[in-house]
Design a protein around this motif. Structure first.
Motif, PDB file in Angstrom:
ATOM      1  N   UNK A 137       0.810  -1.222   0.000  1.00 16.29           N
ATOM      2  CA  UNK A 137       0.000   0.000   0.000  1.00 16.29           C
ATOM      3  C   UNK A 137       0.850   1.282   0.000  1.00 16.29           C
ATOM      4  N   UNK A 138       2.173   1.144   0.173  1.00 15.48           N
ATOM      5  CA  UNK A 138       3.027   2.328   0.368  1.00 15.48           C
ATOM      6  C   UNK A 138       3.100   3.231  -0.851  1.00 15.48           C
ATOM      7  N   UNK A 139       2.751   2.705  -2.034  1.00 12.96           N
ATOM      8  CA  UNK A 139       2.797   3.519  -3.238  1.00 12.96           C
ATOM      9  C   UNK A 139       1.505   4.274  -3.482  1.00 12.96           C
ATOM     10  N   UNK A 140       0.487   4.001  -2.656  1.00 13.64           N
ATOM     11  CA  UNK A 140      -0.770   4.746  -2.767  1.00 13.64           C
ATOM     12  C   UNK A 140      -0.417   6.216  -2.522  1.00 13.64           C
ATOM     13  N   UNK A 141      -1.017   7.118  -3.307  1.00 12.14           N
ATOM     14  CA  UNK A 141      -0.562   8.516  -3.299  1.00 12.14           C
ATOM     15  C   UNK A 141      -0.438   9.145  -1.917  1.00 12.14           C
ATOM     16  N   UNK A 142      -1.498   9.036  -1.112  1.00  6.79           N
ATOM     17  CA  UNK A 142      -1.434   9.731   0.175  1.00  6.79           C
ATOM     18  C   UNK A 142      -0.474   9.029   1.125  1.00  6.79           C
ATOM     19  N   UNK A 143      -0.325   7.698   0.987  1.00  9.17           N
ATOM     20  CA  UNK A 143       0.643   6.973   1.820  1.00  9.17           C
ATOM     21  C   UNK A 143       2.054   7.429   1.469  1.00  9.17           C
ATOM     22  N   UNK A 144       2.284   7.634   0.196  1.00  8.10           N
ATOM     23  CA  UNK A 144       3.603   8.073  -0.266  1.00  8.10           C
ATOM     24  C   UNK A 144       3.893   9.493   0.226  1.00  8.10           C
ATOM     25  N   UNK A 145       2.892  10.359   0.111  1.00 12.02           N
ATOM     26  CA  UNK A 145       3.050  11.729   0.608  1.00 12.02           C
ATOM     27  C   UNK A 145       3.327  11.706   2.114  1.00 12.02           C
ATOM     28  N   UNK A 146       2.592  10.882   2.848  1.00 13.95           N
ATOM     29  CA  UNK A 146       2.802  10.788   4.290  1.00 13.95           C
ATOM     30  C   UNK A 146       4.225  10.351   4.615  1.00 13.95           C
ATOM     31  N   UNK A 147       4.724   9.346   3.887  1.00 15.48           N
ATOM     32  CA  UNK A 147       6.075   8.876   4.160  1.00 15.48           C
ATOM     33  C   UNK A 147       7.109   9.965   3.848  1.00 15.48           C
ATOM     34  N   UNK A 148       6.924  10.663   2.735  1.00 16.60           N
ATOM     35  CA  UNK A 148       7.870  11.724   2.369  1.00 16.60           C
ATOM     36  C   UNK A 148       7.855  12.857   3.393  1.00 16.60           C
ATOM     37  N   UNK A 149       6.712  13.003   4.075  1.00 16.63           N
ATOM     38  CA  UNK A 149       6.585  14.057   5.077  1.00 16.63           C
ATOM     39  C   UNK A 149       6.991  13.579   6.475  1.00 16.63           C
ATOM     40  N   UNK A 150       7.485  12.345   6.555  1.00 19.42           N
ATOM     41  CA  UNK A 150       7.957  11.846   7.841  1.00 19.42           C
ATOM     42  C   UNK A 150       6.888  11.230   8.718  1.00 19.42           C
ATOM     43  N   UNK A 151       5.706  11.014   8.163  1.00 20.69           N
ATOM     44  CA  UNK A 151       4.652  10.326   8.914  1.00 20.69           C
ATOM     45  C   UNK A 151       4.625   8.862   8.506  1.00 20.69           C
ATOM     46  N   UNK A 152       3.879   8.016   9.259  1.00 22.73           N
ATOM     47  CA  UNK A 152       3.793   6.606   8.846  1.00 22.73           C
ATOM     48  C   UNK A 152       3.283   6.477   7.415  1.00 22.73           C
ATOM     49  N   UNK A 153       3.794   5.484   6.683  1.00 23.42           N
ATOM     50  CA  UNK A 153       3.485   5.325   5.262  1.00 23.42           C
ATOM     51  C   UNK A 153       2.134   4.655   5.056  1.00 23.42           C
ATOM     52  N   UNK A 154       1.082   5.285   5.575  1.00 25.38           N
ATOM     53  CA  UNK A 154      -0.258   4.730   5.407  1.00 25.38           C
ATOM     54  C   UNK A 154      -1.170   5.781   4.777  1.00 25.38           C
ATOM     55  N   UNK A 155      -2.196   5.312   4.047  1.00 24.79           N
ATOM     56  CA  UNK A 155      -3.074   6.261   3.356  1.00 24.79           C
ATOM     57  C   UNK A 155      -3.815   7.178   4.320  1.00 24.79           C
ATOM     58  N   UNK A 156      -4.112   8.382   3.865  1.00 30.99           N
ATOM     59  CA  UNK A 156      -4.926   9.316   4.628  1.00 30.99           C
ATOM     60  C   UNK A 156      -6.361   9.317   4.130  1.00 30.99           C
ATOM     61  N   UNK A 157      -7.203  10.078   4.804  1.00 32.44           N
ATOM     62  CA  UNK A 157      -8.598  10.197   4.398  1.00 32.44           C
ATOM     63  C   UNK A 157      -8.663  10.829   2.998  1.00 32.44           C
ATOM     64  N   UNK A 158      -9.379  10.197   2.049  1.00 33.44           N
ATOM     65  CA  UNK A 158      -9.363  10.691   0.667  1.00 33.44           C
ATOM     66  C   UNK A 158     -10.050  12.037   0.476  1.00 33.44           C
ATOM     67  N   UNK A 159     -10.714  12.524   1.514  1.00 33.19           N
ATOM     68  CA  UNK A 159     -11.378  13.824   1.398  1.00 33.19           C
ATOM     69  C   UNK A 159     -10.354  14.933   1.154  1.00 33.19           C
ATOM     70  N   UNK A 160      -9.163  14.746   1.732  1.00 36.48           N
ATOM     71  CA  UNK A 160      -8.092  15.726   1.512  1.00 36.48           C
ATOM     72  C   UNK A 160      -7.233  15.205   0.366  1.00 36.48           C
ATOM     73  N   UNK A 161      -7.310  15.850  -0.787  1.00 40.59           N
ATOM     74  CA  UNK A 161      -6.542  15.385  -1.934  1.00 40.59           C
ATOM     75  C   UNK A 161      -5.106  15.880  -1.865  1.00 40.59           C
ATOM     76  N   UNK A 162      -4.168  15.021  -2.296  1.00 38.77           N
ATOM     77  CA  UNK A 162      -2.763  15.438  -2.248  1.00 38.77           C
ATOM     78  C   UNK A 162      -2.494  16.569  -3.241  1.00 38.77           C
ATOM     79  N   UNK A 163      -3.321  16.671  -4.283  1.00 40.99           N
ATOM     80  CA  UNK A 163      -3.125  17.779  -5.234  1.00 40.99           C
ATOM     81  C   UNK A 163      -3.474  19.112  -4.571  1.00 40.99           C
TER      82      UNK A 163
END
Ligand code: SF4
Ligand code: SF4
Lengths: 386, 67
Positions: A137-163
Motif C-alpha cells: 500500500x506504500x505507493x498509494x498517493x497519500x501513503x507516499x506523501x505521508x512517508x515523504x513528510x515523515x509520517x507513517x506510510x499509510x493512506x490518509x482520508x481521501x477527502x483531503x486530496x494530495x493535489x
C-alpha cells in the motif's frame, strides 16, 4: 528476468539520454499531456492532464513526486525503467517540475528497486531520489506523501486530496515512473509521434510485466490496445488457463479469450482493467482457488491496519477462500466470501479492500465450476479432500 | 447536496453514530458504521440534517463529517 520489446514499439526501453531539457510553460505541458491523451501508467489510469491541472490551481509552488514504489509483487516495469533507462524517468520528472515551477522534485523509489542508476541520472537534473520503505500500500498517493513528510506510510482520508495538500502541505503532483518517462518522450518527440502507436482513444505504448506459466517472464513494451494474445505470445505462455490482468487487485480473463484487447472496453466485462500492466498467467497445474487464497491472504496481511472493515473483513474473506481451497465441505463458504466482499467494498480510506474484493469476486465468477468441484470435495489439480 | 462522510482512518467502531442516525447508518458486525444506502458517503436528506449533525458532533474520534 528478461526484457523484450515487440519489434515495432521500441520506445521507452530503447531511448537514448537527452542533452538539455526542453523548457515548457505550464500551459504547454498541460496541452501536451491533454493532446497526447496520456493516462497514468501506475494503476488507476487517470488522465495525466487533469492531475497536472489540479496542482496549477493553488497559489503555492507544488511538489512533484515520481512514484516508483512498485509495491505490486507481480510488477517489474518501474524497476526495469530505473535500471535500463533511468534518465528517461528523471528527465520526465525534471521537465514537469520545471514547467510547473516546482518547489521540489522527488523520485520515490521502493525497497525492491536499486536506486543507484537513478541517483546518478538525477545528479545534474535537480531531482532528489528517496529510497523508501514500503509494502503493497506504500505507493498509494497519500501513503507516499505521508512517508515523504515523515509520517507513517499509510493512506490518509481521501477527502483531503494530495493535489490540494500534500508534501509540506503544498499541492503535490504524484505521477508514476512510466507516466513520467512517457511525458519526457512526448516533450521530445511531440504528440503526433506519441499517437503513432496505440488507439486514437487510448494512444501510445505501455510496459507489461508478464509472469507465471510462461517460458520467459519479463517486461514487454506494446502499443496500447494490443491483443492480450499478442502481448502474451512474446513471453511464450505454457498451458495457460487464465490471465490475472492488473495484478493482485486485478481480475481474471480466461485464456480462451486471446482476442481480448487490452483496453478498458474489452476488459470491462471481466471486471478487469489494464492498470499497471501486470499479466500473470495461470497454468493448468495450479489450482486457481489456491492461488487466489494465497493472494487474498497476502493482501489481508498488507492492510495498513487502520480502517475497521479492512482489518476485520480481509482476513475473514481470505480464511473462507483458504477453506474453499482446502475442500472443506461447507456449502456456506461461497456466500460467506460474498458477504465479506460486499462488507469491505467502499469502506476504507484507500482502494485496498475494493481491489482485494475485485480479485476475489473474479475468482469466484471465472472459476465457478472449479468452486463447485471443491465444494464436492474434489480438485482436478490437487486431488481429493485434504 | 450534503453527504455524511466517515473518515476510516479515525473511526474506532464505537457504533454511537448508528444509534443517532439509524436512518443513514447501521452497525456492521464489528461495530463500524455501515451506510444504509450502499453509497460510500450516504446522502443526507434535509429532514435528517439535524440528526446527522448531532452524530457528527457526538463522534468521540471526530471521524464523521458532513461534506
Ligand atoms: S483501507 Fe485498508 S489498506 Fe487502505 S488505508 Fe484503510 S486499512 Fe489501510
Ligand atoms: S461514532 Fe465515530 S468512532 Fe464511533 S463508529 Fe461512529 S464514526 Fe466510528
Amino acid at each position: 528476468m528478461t526484457t523484450m520489446t515487440l519489434s515495432d514499439t521500441r520506445r521507452l526501453l530503447a531511448a537514448e539520454p537527452m542533452g538539455t531539457l526542453p523548457r515548457l510553460s505550464p500551459d504547454t505541458l498541460l496541452a501536451l499531456a491533454d493532446d497526447a491523451g496520456l493516462t497514468g501508467r501506475g494503476g488507476a489510469g487517470f488522465p495525466t492532464a487533469i492531475k497536472v491541472r489540479a496542482v496549477t490551481q493553488g497559489r503555492r509552488a507544488p511538489v512533484v513526486v515520481g512514484n516508483a514504489m512498485e509495491g505490486e509483487p507481480l510488477s517489474y516495469k518501474d524497476a526495469v525503467l530505473l535500471t535500463r533507462v533511468p534518465y528517461l524517468v528523471v528527465d520526465g520528472l525534471a521537465i514537469v517540475a520545471r514547467a510547473l515551477g516546482a518547489h521540489e522534485a522527488v523520485l520515490a523509489v521502493g525497497p525492491e528497486i536499486d536506486p543507484t542508476a537513478a541517483i546518478e541520472a538525477a545528479r545534474t537534473r535537480g531531482v532528489q531520489v528517496a529510497h523508501l520503505e514500503g509494502g503493497f500500500v506504500a505507493g498509494q498517493e497519500s501513503a507516499l506523501v505521508n512517508q515523504l513528510d515523515g509520517r507513517p506510510a499509510i493512506p490518509g482520508d481521501p477527502l483531503v486530496r494530495v493535489t490540494t495538500r500534500g508534501v509540506y502541505g503544498r499541492p503535490t503532483l504524484v505521477l508514476n515512473a512510466e507516466t513520467l518517462a512517457q511525458l519526457g518522450l512526448i516533450a521530445r518527440h511531440g504528440v503526433a509521434w506519441f499517437r503513432e502507436a496505440g488507439l486514437p482513444e487510448d494512444p501510445g505504448t505501455s510496459l507489461f510485466s508478464i509472469s507465471g506459466s510462461v517460458e520467459h517472464a519479463g517486461v514487454v513494451e506494446a502499443p496500447r490496445g494490443s491483443l492480450l494474445g499478442d502481448v502474451l505470445a512474446s513471453a511464450g505462455p505454457v498451458h495457460p488457463v487464465a490471465v490475472l490482468v492488473g495484478g493482485f487487485h486485478g481480475a481474471w480473463v480466461p485464456a480462451t479469450a486471446p482476442a481480448t484487447r487490452l483496453t478498458a472496453h474489452d476488459l470491462k466485462p471481466y471486471g478487469a482493467a489494464v492498470g499497471a500492466g501486470v499479466l500473470h498467467v495461470l497454468g493448468h497445474d495450479t489450482c486457481p482457488i489456491r492461488m487466489a487464497a494465497g493472494i487474498a491472504g497476502y493482501l489481508a496481511e498488507e492492510s495498513a491496519a487502520q480502517c475497521g472493515p479492512c482489518i476485520n473483513g480481509l482476513p475473514r474473506m481470505a480464511d473462507a477462500l483458504e477453506r474453499l481451497a482446502d475442500r472443506v465441505p461447507d456449502p456456506g463458504l461461497p456466500s460467506e466470501i460474498d458477504r465479506m466482499r460486499l462488507l469491505v467494498t467502499g469502506r476504507g480510506a484507500c482502494a485496498h479492500p475494493d481491489g482485494t474484493a475485485r480479485m476475489v469476486a473474479s475468482t469466484m465468477r471465472v472459476f465457478a465450476d472449479h468452486v463447485s468441484r471443491h465444494l464436492a470435495g474434489h480438485c482436478e489439480i490437487e486431488g481429493g479432500r485434504r | 447536496m450534503t453527504r455524511l462522510h466517515v473518515d476510516w482512518t479515525r473511526c474506532d467502531g464505537h457504533g454511537a453514530c448508528a444509534e443517532l442516525v439509524p436512518e443513514l447508518l447501521a452497525s456492521d458486525e464489528w461495530g463500524f458504521p455501515l451506510s444504509r444506502t450502499g453509497e460510500r458517503d450516504p446522502e443526507v436528506p434535509v429532514s435528517l440534517e439535524e440528526h446527522a449533525d448531532h452524530a457528527v458532533r457526538s463522534c468521540p474520534l471526530m471521524a464523521l463529517r458532513l461534506v
